[in-house]
Design a protein around this motif. Structure first.
Motif, PDB file in Angstrom:
ATOM      1  N   ILE A   1      -7.489  -4.140  -8.832  1.00  0.00           N
ATOM      2  CA  ILE A   1      -6.654  -2.939  -8.725  1.00  0.00           C
ATOM      3  C   ILE A   1      -7.252  -1.872  -7.825  1.00  0.00           C
ATOM      4  O   ILE A   1      -6.643  -0.838  -7.604  1.00  0.00           O
TER       5      ILE A   1
ATOM      6  N   LYS B   1      -7.222   1.921  -2.269  1.00  0.00           N
ATOM      7  CA  LYS B   1      -7.305   2.766  -3.460  1.00  0.00           C
ATOM      8  C   LYS B   1      -6.285   2.323  -4.514  1.00  0.00           C
ATOM      9  O   LYS B   1      -5.220   1.833  -4.157  1.00  0.00           O
ATOM     10  N   PRO B   2      -6.613   2.555  -5.795  1.00  0.00           N
ATOM     11  CA  PRO B   2      -5.728   2.100  -6.869  1.00  0.00           C
ATOM     12  C   PRO B   2      -4.275   2.537  -6.726  1.00  0.00           C
ATOM     13  O   PRO B   2      -3.370   1.751  -6.965  1.00  0.00           O
ATOM     14  N   HIS B   3      -4.052   3.808  -6.288  1.00  0.00           N
ATOM     15  CA  HIS B   3      -2.650   4.231  -6.267  1.00  0.00           C
ATOM     16  C   HIS B   3      -1.848   3.469  -5.222  1.00  0.00           C
ATOM     17  O   HIS B   3      -0.675   3.207  -5.388  1.00  0.00           O
TER      18      HIS B   3
ATOM     19  N   CYS C   1      -1.130   0.036  -6.584  1.00  0.00           N
ATOM     20  CA  CYS C   1      -0.061   0.176  -7.563  1.00  0.00           C
ATOM     21  C   CYS C   1       1.289   0.217  -6.881  1.00  0.00           C
ATOM     22  O   CYS C   1       2.237  -0.429  -7.298  1.00  0.00           O
ATOM     23  N   ARG C   2       1.383   0.967  -5.783  1.00  0.00           N
ATOM     24  CA  ARG C   2       2.665   1.092  -5.095  1.00  0.00           C
ATOM     25  C   ARG C   2       3.062  -0.206  -4.392  1.00  0.00           C
ATOM     26  O   ARG C   2       4.239  -0.477  -4.192  1.00  0.00           O
TER      27      ARG C   2
ATOM     28  N   LYS D   1      -1.747  -1.971 -14.050  1.00  0.00           N
ATOM     29  CA  LYS D   1      -2.657  -2.478 -15.073  1.00  0.00           C
ATOM     30  C   LYS D   1      -2.582  -1.623 -16.328  1.00  0.00           C
ATOM     31  O   LYS D   1      -2.392  -0.413 -16.247  1.00  0.00           O
TER      32      LYS D   1
ATOM     33  N   SER E   1      -4.931  -0.458 -19.483  1.00  0.00           N
ATOM     34  CA  SER E   1      -6.372  -0.410 -19.670  1.00  0.00           C
ATOM     35  C   SER E   1      -6.756  -0.821 -21.083  1.00  0.00           C
ATOM     36  O   SER E   1      -6.037  -0.575 -22.039  1.00  0.00           O
TER      37      SER E   1
ATOM     38  N   GLU F   1      -5.754   5.191 -22.271  1.00  0.00           N
ATOM     39  CA  GLU F   1      -5.878   6.530 -21.725  1.00  0.00           C
ATOM     40  C   GLU F   1      -4.514   7.170 -21.528  1.00  0.00           C
ATOM     41  O   GLU F   1      -4.065   7.323 -20.401  1.00  0.00           O
TER      42      GLU F   1
ATOM     43  N   HIS G   1       5.432   8.434  -9.560  1.00  0.00           N
ATOM     44  CA  HIS G   1       4.397   8.235  -8.554  1.00  0.00           C
ATOM     45  C   HIS G   1       4.204   6.780  -8.177  1.00  0.00           C
ATOM     46  O   HIS G   1       4.148   6.458  -6.995  1.00  0.00           O
ATOM     47  N   GLY G   2       4.103   5.907  -9.205  1.00  0.00           N
ATOM     48  CA  GLY G   2       3.950   4.496  -8.887  1.00  0.00           C
ATOM     49  C   GLY G   2       5.215   3.979  -8.224  1.00  0.00           C
ATOM     50  O   GLY G   2       5.175   3.249  -7.246  1.00  0.00           O
TER      51      GLY G   2
ATOM     52  N   ARG H   1       7.469   5.845  -6.762  1.00  0.00           N
ATOM     53  CA  ARG H   1       7.858   6.762  -5.692  1.00  0.00           C
ATOM     54  C   ARG H   1       9.318   7.163  -5.799  1.00  0.00           C
ATOM     55  O   ARG H   1      10.084   7.056  -4.840  1.00  0.00           O
TER      56      ARG H   1
ATOM     57  N   ARG I   1       4.138   2.487 -19.236  1.00  0.00           N
ATOM     58  CA  ARG I   1       3.755   3.246 -18.051  1.00  0.00           C
ATOM     59  C   ARG I   1       3.547   2.300 -16.880  1.00  0.00           C
ATOM     60  O   ARG I   1       3.929   2.598 -15.747  1.00  0.00           O
TER      61      ARG I   1
ATOM     62  N   THR J   1       6.089   1.833 -13.179  1.00  0.00           N
ATOM     63  CA  THR J   1       5.679   1.969 -11.778  1.00  0.00           C
ATOM     64  C   THR J   1       6.484   1.041 -10.874  1.00  0.00           C
ATOM     65  O   THR J   1       6.409   1.149  -9.663  1.00  0.00           O
TER      66      THR J   1
END
Lengths: 245, 316, 290
Positions: A50, A71-73, A76-77, A82, A84, A88, A105-106, A108, A150, A154
């Motif tokens: 990820i 980067k993770p974001h 993700c897109r 994932k 966790s 969290e 965000h994921g 968009r 969540r 995404t």
């Protein structure tokens, strides 16, 4: 078609090789189980995939796109989300808003479509009655489902579930399995890491086994469970007679 | 239902701002106008801090640096290059924002106490540099501890009131926007659990940077307006760490990461310092210290934060 | 090596040793509790004032009054942690910054109320006396303080490593939940830790009193230096305070010798800022990163 492909991924922390030359692929619409004793490198491998860690060597492709070191974001897109192992949630937000963040965000999306999507996802994983509760105040099994929601919101077509059923009772596990099947049927591919054998054996189309950072076996559940190396490394002598239905 | 309350609050807020705009016609003395102006100024300044630190949880201990940069840009532009006030004002905001952009990229990678200390160090370093630059390089630019005297304006206090009010309004309105937007959810997600936000697709770096730069832009404007109002600036004044402390305490008293927190906190503290501060000069700082300690111990979420929890309100 | 440079380095080392001693307490408090103590400089101020008043009324030598300062500050630290700071442990870090900042304001301003803003100093028989070796001046008072400072830093290290309480403190720093399960009374350990940090800081303030200017407002400057030292050495890593202190002392001394005092302050902050960005774990890379 392959949704996720890892080619000879290695991750070293100083002298310690947490993951060594692991290759595997995930086909679309497939549920891939991943097992291995504690410290086998499952979580590290996930973190490489990820984008939390940049693998020391090797390549990772998501939906055909090279995501190594991204980067993770971004990963993700591109289509990989994932849940966790350490939950969290955004504790100051409601369950609805938690899922909304994923969609906004994921995925968009704009506010309106994202809210609509969030409602659908909440319906799918059965969080309706908790939707407007603060996520800090909900019980653990519900938090597990929230993590899942969540990730789904995404819009990613690949989900990595890192021990998403830890701490659930048998009844809750059955519910969770139903949800996973629904998710798979909606066209997503899943990788499931679990310690609960019933879960992995029952739901996976294929299983890969990690031990000391290396892949030691891969195959159908019944093949894996009868594999000498796996029995030695992980299942122990007692389970060698296990029959999988 | 909460969304309706939310609309009502917005309407009330707009009406209130409208009412405040008439204050210069209602006050009986220049002193009263000055107090109201200072309150509005601090609502805005505290709001700048809240915009960044209140929502993202990244505790900035050096916001005053952007206030100071704003003051110096306007002073140097007006005295050395004879630029009129409004263009200089705009330039102040832009340069503050630009510096924040450059500084934000490396510092926003740091977390917790490290970010707080780094921002603090940057602010103090800038103060020392403006103090020592001229002497070290033997030039006359920042004019060190002598300070810079700006061109004296013919404007009344009400002119400055009408300069500050719209900026403060924009700051508070930005909060309202943050509460209701995609951007706001990103900031709140970063505050609650940054790594989870990242794997849920939030571009954490970009969102933090936007909040930081925005806050710096507004601080630059406030610094510039205050410099022109007071007409004399020195590094020790405009980069005074006491200003940072005020922003933090006001926001904390009102409630961090809330829309009305800085408004309530700044109004409360400014009025206290105007009344108590004037009467009990010697005990003022001791009392402020005591208020801070008591506030942290008995209502850590602040006035608005506490109300929000008790009444289960979402957006105030 | 020319004399000016050698003298600057010696001054820097002497200064750095003292920085190390009072920063060790800051590092200890951060390392164990995650509290950035913004009232740290006030502990130094209180230590220095203890020596000042004992000197003024009883003509007691500052080096002899140091244990008194140590004892008083331990009590002060213990009580403050037990009844005030303990109540915000576990809450977001900002609470502890703000709380200790409130403490800073209260302590400093009460001190101003009691003792006025006057600058004071202690003039002993050995004030201003120097040992001259190879053309270099070494002030006796600074040398003695330097030695005491090194001894204190070592003593703290020894205490943490070898005593039962020290072990409990280190266990708590590593994992407070596990320490709790092992029967460590966390709140009490926190109070002792803060008391200990305050005690060695107060002692440093006391042994510095023969050659620094003492005033109720001296604290903030020392807090800032402690920040810088601890970041250089690595936050929460105790021997790092020594390295950070010496490095900063020499850097400041060189800047003050070859440039001017104002620039040396600017350099302190620039070092601090750059260090945080490029090596947040400190020069030795052993600090903790939040």
């Amino acid at each position: 078609m392959t949704s996720l492909e890892c080619k000879k991924v290695s991750m070293k922390f100083g002298a310690l090789a947490a993951v060594q030359m692991v290759s595997f692929s995930l086909n679309s619409g497939e549920i891939l189980g991943m097992i291995g004793p504690n410290g086998a490198g499952k979580t590290t491998l996930f973190n490489c995939v990820i984008g939390v860690y940049r693998p020391t060597s090797g390549k990772i492709y998501v939906n055909g796109i090279d995501v190594t070191g991204m980067k993770p974001h971004k990963v993700c897109r591109i289509g990989l989300a994932k849940t966790s192992q350490i939950m969290e949630p955004f504790t100051g937000m409601t369950v609805f808003e938690n899922v909304l963040v994923g969609a906004l965000h994921g995925g968009r999306m704009k506010m309106g479509p994202a809210s609509y999507k969030t409602e659908q996802v909440i319906e799918l994983v059965g969080l309706n009655e908790y939707a407007y509760k603060l996520s800090g105040s909900i019980p653990v099994p519900v938090r597990r489902r929230l993590e899942l929601a969540r990730a789904i919101a995404t819009g990613a077509n690949i989900l990595l579930l890192d021990e998403n059923m830890a701490g659930l009772n048998p009844h809750e596990i059955d519910e969770a399995l139903e949800i996973l099947k629904k998710i798979r049927d909606s066209g997503k591919s899943l990788i499931v890491v679990e310690h609960i054998m019933r879960v992995v054996m029952g739901i996976s189309d294929r299983i890969i086994v990690l031990n000391y950072g290396s892949k030691i076996a891969e195959g159908l559940p019944e093949e894996v469970v009868n594999n000498e190396a796996v029995i030695k490394a992980y299942l122990g002598e007692k389970l060698s007679s296990l029959k999988v239905a | 239902m909460n969304y309706r309350i939310d609309r009502i609050i917005l309407i009330l807020f707009l009406m209130f701002t409208g009412a405040v705009a008439f204050v210069p016609y209602l006050v009986q003395s220049e002193y009263q106008l000055r107090v109201v102006t200072v309150v509005v100024l601090w609502v805005g300044i505290a709001g700048c801090w809240n915009m960044m630190s209140g929502y993202t949880g990244y505790i900035d201990f050096g916001p005053v640096v952007y206030f100071g940069i704003g003051s110096y840009v306007v002073a140097i532009a007006m005295t050395k290059y004879s630029v009129p006030f409004f263009p200089s004002l705009f330039l102040s905001g832009c340069i503050s924002a630009f510096v924040a952009f450059l500084v934000g990229i490396p510092t926003l990678r740091l977390r917790g106490a490290y970010f707080a200390i780094a921002t603090f160090a940057f602010a103090e370093a800038m103060k020392q540099i403006t103090l020592e630059f001229d002497r070290t390089f033997n030039v006359s630019f920042f004019q060190g501890s002598d300070g810079i005297t700006l061109p004296i304006s013919n404007y009344e206090n009400s002119f400055f009131f009408y300069c500050i009010l719209p900026v403060t309004f924009l700051v508070v309105f930005t909060h309202y926007f943050i509460e209701h937007s995609k951007f706001g959810y990103a900031l709140k997600a970063i505050k609650e659990a940054e790594s989870a936000a990242e794997i849920s697709g939030v571009n954490t770096t970009a969102n933090k940077l936007v909040a930081y730069v925005m806050s710096a832009f507004f601080l630059g404007l406030f610094g510039a307006i205050e410099a022109y109002w007071i007409t004399y600036i020195t590094p020790s004044d405009v980069f005074n760490v006491q200003k940072t402390v005020q922003m933090v305490i006001m926001t904390l008293l009102g409630g961090m990461g809330t829309f009305l927190g800085p408004v309530v906190g700044a109004t409360f503290l400014t009025l206290i310092s105007e009344t108590l501060g004037a009467q009990f000069v010697e005990y003022y700082l001791i009392m402020i210290g005591a208020i801070i300690i008591v506030a942290i111990l008995i209502m850590p979420s602040g006035i608005i934060g506490g109300l929000k929890i008790r009444k289960k309100l979402r957006f105030i | 090596m020319d004399t000016v440079l050698a003298q600057a380095i010696i001054n820097g080392l002497l200064l750095g040793g003292v920085y190390a001693a009072y920063s060790a307490g800051f590092s200890l408090i951060f390392g164990v509790m995650g509290v950035v103590n913004l009232a740290h400089g006030e502990l130094i101020m209180l230590g220095a004032f203890t020596s000042y008043w004992l000197f003024a009324y009883f003509n007691l030598d500052p080096y002899l009054s140091a244990p008194v300062a140590m004892g008083l500050l331990f009590l002060f630290g213990y009580v403050v942690q037990k009844y005030i700071i303990n109540r915000v442990i576990g809450q977001p870090h900002i609470m502890s910054y703000i709380l200790t900042f409130g403490l800073h304001l209260m302590v400093a301003n009460i001190a101003i109320k009691m003792w006025t803003q006057d600058f004071r100093s202690i003039t002993t028989s050995y004030s201003g006396a120097n040992a001259a070796i190879w053309g270099l001046n070494i002030p006796y008072a600074r040398l003695v303080t330097f030695i005491v400072a090194l001894f204190v830093t070592w003593g703290l290290w020894f205490f943490l490593m070898r005593t039962e309480t020290g072990r409990a403190i280190r266990a708590t720093a590593q994992d407070k939940e596990v320490a709790r399960l092992m029967g460590v009374d966390i709140r009490n350990i926190y109070a002792i830790t803060f008391g200990l940090g305050a005690a060695i800081t107060g002692l440093s303030g006391s042994v510095m009193s023969p050659f620094v200017i003492i005033s109720p407002e001296m604290g903030l400057e020392y807090t800032i230096i402690a920040f810088c030292v601890v970041v250089l050495g690595g936050m929460g890593y105790m021997p790092g305070a020594l390295v950070g202190g010496l490095v900063l002392g020499v850097a400041q001394s060189l800047a003050a010798t070859y440039l001017n005092a104002g620039v040396s302050v600017a350099i302190t902050f620039i070092i601090l800022f750059v260090m945080l960005i490029i090596r947040p774990r400190g020069l030795l890379g052993k600090g903790s990163v939040a």
